[in-house]
Motif scaffolding. Structure first.
Motif, PDB file in Angstrom:
ATOM      1  N   HIS A   1     -18.629 -36.727  -1.079  1.00 22.55           N
ATOM      2  CA  HIS A   1     -17.535 -37.360  -1.534  1.00 22.55           C
ATOM      3  C   HIS A   1     -16.791 -38.270  -0.663  1.00 22.55           C
ATOM      4  CE1 HIS A   1     -15.579 -33.685   0.087  1.00 22.55           C
ATOM      5  NE2 HIS A   1     -14.393 -34.313  -0.074  1.00 22.55           N
TER       6      HIS A   1
ATOM      7  N   ASP B   1     -20.477 -40.835 -10.092  1.00 27.23           N
ATOM      8  CA  ASP B   1     -21.322 -40.795 -11.165  1.00 27.23           C
ATOM      9  C   ASP B   1     -22.580 -40.537 -10.496  1.00 27.23           C
ATOM     10  OD1 ASP B   1     -22.612 -43.354 -10.187  1.00 27.23           O
ATOM     11  OD2 ASP B   1     -20.803 -44.433 -10.805  1.00 27.23           O
TER      12      ASP B   1
ATOM     13  N   TYR C   1     -16.714 -33.779  -7.501  1.00 25.02           N
ATOM     14  CA  TYR C   1     -16.029 -34.730  -6.914  1.00 25.02           C
ATOM     15  C   TYR C   1     -15.695 -35.852  -7.781  1.00 25.02           C
ATOM     16  CZ  TYR C   1     -15.218 -32.043  -2.766  1.00 25.02           C
ATOM     17  OH  TYR C   1     -15.060 -30.883  -2.048  1.00 25.02           O
ATOM     18  N   GLU C   2     -16.268 -35.556  -9.042  1.00 27.82           N
ATOM     19  CA  GLU C   2     -16.455 -36.725 -10.031  1.00 27.82           C
ATOM     20  C   GLU C   2     -17.093 -38.058  -9.593  1.00 27.82           C
ATOM     21  OE1 GLU C   2     -12.452 -36.887 -11.321  1.00 27.82           O
ATOM     22  OE2 GLU C   2     -12.206 -34.764 -11.780  1.00 27.82           O
TER      23      GLU C   2
ATOM     24  N   TYR D   1     -10.965 -28.672  -8.684  1.00 29.32           N
ATOM     25  CA  TYR D   1     -11.082 -27.798  -9.756  1.00 29.32           C
ATOM     26  C   TYR D   1      -9.926 -26.778  -9.788  1.00 29.32           C
ATOM     27  CZ  TYR D   1     -14.409 -25.000  -7.343  1.00 29.32           C
ATOM     28  OH  TYR D   1     -15.215 -24.569  -6.460  1.00 29.32           O
TER      29      TYR D   1
ATOM     30  N   LYS E   1     -16.920 -32.115 -17.406  1.00 28.39           N
ATOM     31  CA  LYS E   1     -18.125 -32.346 -16.949  1.00 28.39           C
ATOM     32  C   LYS E   1     -18.528 -31.302 -15.695  1.00 28.39           C
ATOM     33  CE  LYS E   1     -20.454 -36.634 -16.916  1.00 28.39           C
ATOM     34  NZ  LYS E   1     -20.571 -37.887 -16.488  1.00 28.39           N
ATOM     35  N   LYS E   2     -17.347 -31.101 -14.793  1.00 30.79           N
ATOM     36  CA  LYS E   2     -17.537 -30.358 -13.624  1.00 30.79           C
ATOM     37  C   LYS E   2     -17.669 -28.883 -14.015  1.00 30.79           C
ATOM     38  CE  LYS E   2     -13.902 -32.026 -11.809  1.00 30.79           C
ATOM     39  NZ  LYS E   2     -12.827 -32.448 -10.977  1.00 30.79           N
TER      40      LYS E   2
ATOM     41  N   PHE F   1      -9.824 -34.112  -2.880  1.00 32.49           N
ATOM     42  CA  PHE F   1     -10.846 -35.175  -3.229  1.00 32.49           C
ATOM     43  C   PHE F   1     -10.876 -36.038  -1.937  1.00 32.49           C
ATOM     44  CE2 PHE F   1      -9.835 -34.816  -7.684  1.00 32.49           C
ATOM     45  CZ  PHE F   1     -10.979 -35.071  -8.426  1.00 32.49           C
TER      46      PHE F   1
ATOM     47  N   LYS G   1     -20.685 -33.736  -9.151  1.00 33.18           N
ATOM     48  CA  LYS G   1     -19.879 -33.593 -10.518  1.00 33.18           C
ATOM     49  C   LYS G   1     -18.651 -33.124 -10.283  1.00 33.18           C
ATOM     50  CE  LYS G   1     -23.253 -33.842 -13.980  1.00 33.18           C
ATOM     51  NZ  LYS G   1     -24.390 -33.994 -13.258  1.00 33.18           N
TER      52      LYS G   1
ATOM     53  N   THR H   1     -23.949 -40.329  -6.583  1.00 31.11           N
ATOM     54  CA  THR H   1     -24.272 -39.052  -5.803  1.00 31.11           C
ATOM     55  C   THR H   1     -25.745 -39.362  -5.285  1.00 31.11           C
ATOM     56  OG1 THR H   1     -23.084 -37.852  -7.478  1.00 31.11           O
ATOM     57  CG2 THR H   1     -24.687 -36.682  -6.334  1.00 31.11           C
TER      58      THR H   1
END
Lengths: 334, 261
Positions: A173, A129, A126-127, B98, B2-3, A97, A124, A133
């Motif tokens: 990210h 929103d 790297y989570e 992931y 989601k990923k 991350f 997505k 992004t």
């Protein structure tokens, strides 16, 4: 604050060995022979947050293996390392991350799709929103000048264009540290300049630390404040780039053109005459042993100067000299 | 989660990038069924019977349509992992936040979804023309439910073979051996009903029939009792293989060698 701490990092690979020919191939089936290759040997160094550190070495020096251990992809044979407080090979996903990576010519962008699709996917993964992004993509497309390239399938981009997209993707990210493994390999001068400018900008504006491996001394000169030179898996030199230049760039190349013919027996103590032409000479001297004053005085005493060029030898030469002077232990154990 | 959905979507988009190639590949199921129709038509004619071990010519054709759909639509995870290890791309897959296996699972789902849908479409058309109307809705329902477990079992086996690439790089030979087991003991070449009892016993003790025979057999001869029984055993195998895969992954991570400088 320290972002990378490495102590006695060690990596030994086992590779199969086989002599040429059918007989040897058959023998290898029944009695395979292995040899151990020490890719990285007791490596120790530190890198500060936000630093631009160059990791230079010839092919096979152990640069990429080190990077792969620092990202947690490879497990070391021995030693410790912490990257942003994480032990990479134990906490790879958490570390992921906070770091970005680019591995030379290997694509991380999806080859058949436009780069924008990979950027969105990475958002997505790297989570981030969706709004964040999008904002980040806007910023990076401007910083890397890739707005016109985003919707073209990656396979249709030139290598230089693709590399700009690759590096931008690795920054999506907002990593605290990026590890760039030969980012300028195969690029032309303009493309290299583009990449270097963008990396420098990201370092200055976002404080992202950059660990850059390269065998292009130009990358080092253009980007890095500090350099580690590695050969045979060991550090052979570690210092500021400015010190490297000061200590090792002591020799000067001088080219002079005269209005009159130059005497064929042109000679000066402490100066290496490389070439004597009809109207010009080319020479090299070491400022540590021969003063610039003395050389200049002699040159102007020979005749009327029309033109003079004084230059440093290329950094590549300096680095090659350091490789040669470094201890060269056998890197292989049978 | 989601990923992983994003990875599935991405691979779906990726598959649509070359529509011509994709459509071309989908036609192969029609060709296979045409050849099988010739073979089984002749077999039934020579045997002078309408049914062999309880299966009619139409049953056989629809069975083969489902079996081919699974075979042509199954994940190719081993080839992808092997390729990524050989060209060094695995470095990018491993250094993202992931789970490596979940990445490949999602990639495989995205890769298979469209292929399975297209193979069902083309296969339906071909089998209908060659053997008459398709099985009942109950058959379709049972086949689709057991297809999920069958796909996961295929994925586990392919991923297990793929992980061997961390050690040996090239895994094609393992896949060929595995494929032969599925051909014979999985019931792809022939439904298990055609086997002698002892061979049926051996096959049923292994995971292979639950990857191929289960959905295809329930498709042509839906049977509620058999459905629950097969579904139960199928998911026991799923749990066992997922567990085995997780252990194998932990072991193989340490021995990975990434090619290239």
């Amino acid at each position: 604050m320290t972002s990378i701490e490495v102590h006695d990092l060690h990596k030994v690979f086992q590779t199969k060995r086989k002599a040429a020919g059918l007989g040897a191939s058959v023998r290898a089936l029944f009695k395979p022979e292995y040899r151990e290759v020490e890719a990285v040997r007791q490596l120790s160094f530190q890198m500060e947050s936000g630093e631009l550190l160059g990791f230079i070495g010839p092919n096979g020096a152990g640069k990429s293996t080190t990077i792969k251990m620092l990202t947690g992809i490879l497990h070391p044979t021995g030693g410790d390392a912490k990257v942003l407080g994480y032990v990479p090979w134990k906490e790879r996903q958490k570390l992921a991350f906070h770091i970005g990576t680019v591995f030379g010519q290997r694509p991380q962008l999806w080859y058949h799709l436009p780069a924008i699709d990979t950027f969105t996917l990475f958002g997505k993964i790297y989570e981030l929103d969706d709004r964040e992004t999008k904002k980040r993509i806007d910023f990076l497309t401007e910083a890397f000048e890739i707005r016109d390239l985003l919707e073209t399938p990656v396979r249709k981009l030139s290598l230089g264009q693709r590399m700009r997209c690759e590096v931008a993707a690795s920054l999506l990210h907002r990593p605290k540290l990026i590890l760039l493994d030969e980012p300028s390999i195969g690029l032309d001068v303009v493309a290299k300049q583009h990449i270097r400018d963008a990396i420098r900008r990201m370092n200055q504006e976002e404080g992202v630390g950059v660990l850059l491996t390269s065998h292009d001394a130009g990358d080092l000169e253009a980007l890095c404040k500090r350099v580690i030179i590695i050969n045979h898996g060991q550090i052979v030199y570690e210092d500021k780039v400015s010190n490297l230049k000061r200590k090792h760039l002591t020799s000067k190349l001088v080219e002079v053109r005269y209005a009159q013919e130059v005497p064929a027996n042109f000679h000066l103590d402490g100066v290496e005459v490389l070439k004597v032409g009809r109207y010009g000479v080319k020479l090299r001297f070491d400022t540590a042993h021969t003063s610039v004053d003395k050389v200049m005085a002699h040159l102007s005493s020979v005749g009327d100067l029309v033109d003079i060029t004084i230059s440093d030898p290329p950094l590549e030469e300096v680095i090659a000299k350091i490789y040669r002077e470094a201890p060269t232990r056998m890197s292989r154990r049978e | 989660m989601k990923k992983y959905l994003a990875i599935i979507t991405m691979q779906l988009i990726n598959n649509i990038a070359y529509p011509g190639d994709f459509l071309g590949r989908s036609i192969s199921i029609g060709i296979f069924l045409f050849i099988f129709a010739g073979l089984w038509g002749t077999t039934f004619r020579i045997a002078g019977t309408d049914s062999i071990n309880g299966l009619t010519f139409a049953n056989m054709m629809w069975y083969l349509m489902m079996a081919e759909t699974i075979e042509l639509g199954r994940p190719r995870t081993n080839r992808i992992i092997s390729e990524q290890v050989k060209n060094g791309e695995v470095a990018y897959i491993l250094n993202k936040p992931y789970n490596f296996l979940m990445y490949h699972f999602s990639f495989g789902v995205g890769d298979s979804l469209l292929r399975v849908a297209m193979n069902i479409g083309v296969g339906l058309l071909a089998a209908w023309l060659l053997a008459g109307p398709p099985p009942s809705l109950l058959g379709w329902g049972m086949a689709l439910v057991t297809l999920i477990g069958a796909w996961i079992l295929h994925f586990c086996m392919m991923a297990l073979i793929g992980l061997a690439a961390f050690l040996v790089e090239e895994t094609n030979s393992f896949e060929l051996i595995y494929q032969k087991f599925v051909f014979v003991l999985g019931g792809m070449l022939l439904p298990l009903d055609m086997f002698p009892e002892w061979l049926q016993g051996i096959a049923r003790a292994l995971p292979f029939p639950y990857m191929m025979y289960t959905p295809a057999r329930l498709f042509v001869k839906p049977d509620v009792e058999l459905f629950w029984q097969m579904l139960g055993v199928q998911w026991l195998w799923v749990i066992a293989l997922v567990f085995l895969l997780a252990i194998a992954y932990r072991g193989s991570e340490r021995v990975l060698t990434v090619n290239g400088g």
